[in-house]
Design a protein around this motif. Structure first.
Motif, PDB file in Angstrom:
ATOM      1  N   SER A  13      50.775  23.001 -27.472  1.00  0.00           N
ATOM      2  CA  SER A  13      51.833  22.649 -28.416  1.00  0.00           C
ATOM      3  C   SER A  13      52.653  21.553 -27.737  1.00  0.00           C
ATOM      4  O   SER A  13      52.451  21.272 -26.566  1.00  0.00           O
ATOM      5  CB  SER A  13      52.709  23.864 -28.713  1.00  0.00           C
ATOM      6  N   LYS A  14      53.543  20.924 -28.487  1.00  0.00           N
ATOM      7  CA  LYS A  14      54.329  19.831 -27.900  1.00  0.00           C
ATOM      8  C   LYS A  14      55.691  20.385 -27.465  1.00  0.00           C
ATOM      9  O   LYS A  14      56.465  20.894 -28.289  1.00  0.00           O
ATOM     10  CB  LYS A  14      54.514  18.718 -28.952  1.00  0.00           C
ATOM     11  N   CYS A  15      55.983  20.296 -26.172  1.00  0.00           N
ATOM     12  CA  CYS A  15      57.276  20.770 -25.671  1.00  0.00           C
ATOM     13  C   CYS A  15      58.364  19.788 -26.117  1.00  0.00           C
ATOM     14  O   CYS A  15      58.136  18.573 -26.115  1.00  0.00           O
ATOM     15  CB  CYS A  15      57.250  20.871 -24.147  1.00  0.00           C
ATOM     16  N   TYR A  17      60.879  18.463 -24.803  1.00  0.00           N
ATOM     17  CA  TYR A  17      61.421  17.480 -23.850  1.00  0.00           C
ATOM     18  C   TYR A  17      60.350  16.458 -23.435  1.00  0.00           C
ATOM     19  O   TYR A  17      60.612  15.529 -22.686  1.00  0.00           O
ATOM     20  CB  TYR A  17      61.940  18.185 -22.580  1.00  0.00           C
ATOM     21  N   CYS A  18      59.130  16.633 -23.949  1.00  0.00           N
ATOM     22  CA  CYS A  18      57.987  15.904 -23.387  1.00  0.00           C
ATOM     23  C   CYS A  18      57.812  14.510 -23.982  1.00  0.00           C
ATOM     24  O   CYS A  18      57.785  14.346 -25.203  1.00  0.00           O
ATOM     25  CB  CYS A  18      56.718  16.716 -23.629  1.00  0.00           C
ATOM     26  N   PHE A  20      55.219  12.636 -22.514  1.00  0.00           N
ATOM     27  CA  PHE A  20      53.874  12.267 -22.051  1.00  0.00           C
ATOM     28  C   PHE A  20      52.945  12.056 -23.241  1.00  0.00           C
ATOM     29  O   PHE A  20      53.229  12.547 -24.344  1.00  0.00           O
ATOM     30  CB  PHE A  20      53.267  13.367 -21.170  1.00  0.00           C
ATOM     31  N   SER A  22      50.425  13.239 -25.195  1.00  0.00           N
ATOM     32  CA  SER A  22      49.712  14.500 -25.422  1.00  0.00           C
ATOM     33  C   SER A  22      49.827  14.905 -26.886  1.00  0.00           C
ATOM     34  O   SER A  22      50.859  14.685 -27.514  1.00  0.00           O
ATOM     35  CB  SER A  22      50.284  15.604 -24.533  1.00  0.00           C
ATOM     36  N   GLY A  61      49.231  15.642 -20.609  1.00  0.00           N
ATOM     37  CA  GLY A  61      48.513  16.666 -21.336  1.00  0.00           C
ATOM     38  C   GLY A  61      48.272  17.912 -20.491  1.00  0.00           C
ATOM     39  O   GLY A  61      48.858  18.110 -19.445  1.00  0.00           O
ATOM     40  N   ASN A  95      47.954  24.838 -17.335  1.00  0.00           N
ATOM     41  CA  ASN A  95      49.087  25.527 -17.929  1.00  0.00           C
ATOM     42  C   ASN A  95      48.731  27.017 -17.909  1.00  0.00           C
ATOM     43  O   ASN A  95      47.590  27.376 -18.225  1.00  0.00           O
ATOM     44  CB  ASN A  95      49.195  24.971 -19.365  1.00  0.00           C
TER      45      ASN A  95
HETATM   46  S1  SF4 Z   1      52.197  17.520 -21.277  1.00  0.00           S
HETATM   47 FE1  SF4 Z   1      53.285  19.286 -20.415  1.00  0.00          FE
HETATM   48  S2  SF4 Z   1      55.385  19.007 -21.087  1.00  0.00           S
HETATM   49 FE2  SF4 Z   1      54.124  17.714 -22.408  1.00  0.00          FE
HETATM   50  S3  SF4 Z   1      53.644  18.979 -24.195  1.00  0.00           S
HETATM   51 FE3  SF4 Z   1      51.986  19.252 -22.735  1.00  0.00          FE
HETATM   52  S4  SF4 Z   1      52.576  21.095 -21.565  1.00  0.00           S
HETATM   53 FE4  SF4 Z   1      54.425  20.367 -22.620  1.00  0.00          FE
END
Ligand code: SF4
Length: 375
Positions: A13-15, A17-18, A20, A22, A61, A95
């Motif tokens: 899932s998309k965090c 704060y992210c 990156f 992904s 990711g 993860n």
């Molecule tokens: S790259 Fe890391 S911080 Fe970003 S959505 Fe994926 S698990 Fe979350």
């Protein structure tokens, strides 16, 4: 040193704060993406002299959203194409919600010898605030399983400066993490990036981050607790037991050359920096139809490369070697930066000797400002 980075742009899932590259919920694309990746790897092998590999790093990711067999296929494919040097460092980011005993055993058997686990916090409430799907119990179990699977080089990613976090709760996270005896810790302060939900919530006044003083106390706690536990700081955010420093990342900080494949990956070879198409669907289409996946390309001249080598090298506690700079660029930092460097040294932020230029302990706290003056 021959280093290859592989970007796996998928997550559970998309965090919030992210920032990156992904994408969540792309399970249907995984197999096709791995096939495209191996085509790009073969294409890169054809064009490069960078082999055998000294380091191979699968990052994201979350690489471990892929099935164990797909990850094994990538590492085995790279091993056949490029060869692996003796004691090559082969890392995978994971993860806790995407690994189990069986998958970890398969990863270890297929050649991965370093695992970086995204723990982030050892408080369930903080994990919830970060939008992470795992619990503290999941993280602790994942670390135990990784060790049981034979990983003897384990990194834990932790974050501080989190919503609701206090120096005491950070101390608890860090002490618990150190009690799990990792070989390496990556400790990042949360930065709120534009375009993320965290950024929007902060603008709306609903995201409350710790005050600067509290974050400074967390920094101090980090330094003393890691030192007591025998983990040596070797980069602004990275600590390791001697001999377990991440060789792949050291190559970045020394501004070395590296290959990069996969959607959104960056490669930098012989002064040419390329970023690959970030959209994984388009990436697959381009690879399947024989098109280039290069999205952006820039050439760094010797002066730009010199400045980057200085700034990146300052991230390392040992700093940047004057002799290396001279040999590589025929330039000397004092002569090049002149009054700017003198001011930073006088302010106690940088230390310049005949051997190296490096940040002082104070300078490390203000690293971004120092680097902005030198970049
Ligand atoms: S790259 Fe890391 S911080 Fe970003 S959505 Fe994926 S698990 Fe979350």
């Amino acid at each position: 040193m021959s280093s290859l980075y592989i970007h796996i742009p998928f997550c559970l899932s998309k965090c919030p704060y992210c920032s990156f590259l992904s994408w969540p919920n792309q399970d249907g694309l995984h197999q096709r993406f791995v096939a495209a990746l191996m085509v790009e790897a073969a294409r890169f092998r054809h064009d490069t002299a960078m082999f055998p590999l000294s380091t191979l790093f699968l990052g994201g990711g979350t690489p471990t959203v892929l099935a164990g067999a797909e990850l094994a296929k990538i590492v085995q494919g790279c091993s056949e194409l490029f060869g692996l040097s003796h004691q090559a460092e082969i890392s995978v980011e994971a993860n806790p919600k995407t690994i189990d005993k069986k998958k970890l055993a398969l990863l270890r058997c297929s050649g991965f010898n370093r695992i970086s686990i995204g723990v982030q916090s050892l408080h369930d409430q903080e994990l919830h605030g970060l939008g992470r799907q795992h619990s503290v119990a999941d993280a602790v179990t994942a670390i135990r399983w990784a060790r049981e699977a034979g990983f003897a080089n384990i990194n834990l990613d932790l974050m501080y400066g989190l919503p609701g976090q206090t120096p005491l709760s950070w101390q608890h996270t860090l002490e618990q993490a150190l009690a799990l005896a990792p070989q390496h810790l990556s400790l990042y302060e949360l930065t709120v990036e534009c375009g993320t939900p965290f950024h929007r919530w902060r603008e709306q006044g609903t995201l409350h981050l710790p005050e600067e003083d509290a974050v400074a106390s967390m920094d101090q706690l980090t330094a003393s607790l890691c030192q007591q536990a025998g983990l040596i700081q070797y980069e602004i955010s990275n600590y390791a037991r001697p001999g377990y420093e991440c060789r792949h990342n050291i190559n970045y900080w020394q501004n070395g050359q590296y290959g990069g494949i996969g959607a959104g990956a960056v490669a930098c070879i012989a002064g040419r920096r390329q970023q690959k198409t970030s959209d994984p669907h388009r990436y697959c289409e381009y690879m399947e139809s024989g098109q280039s996946v290069v999205q952006e390309e820039e050439y760094l001249d010797a002066e730009a490369s010199f400045r980057e080598t200085v700034v990146m090298g300052l991230r390392m506690v040992c700093g940047v070697s004057q002799m290396t700079l001279n040999q590589r660029y025929g330039r000397d930092v004092a002569g090049y930066y002149g009054a700017t460097l003198t001011r930073l040294v006088d302010q106690g932020l940088l230390e310049l000797t005949s051997e190296h230029l490096r940040l002082t302990a104070t300078g490390r706290r203000f690293a971004n400002q120092v680097m902005a003056d030198l970049v």
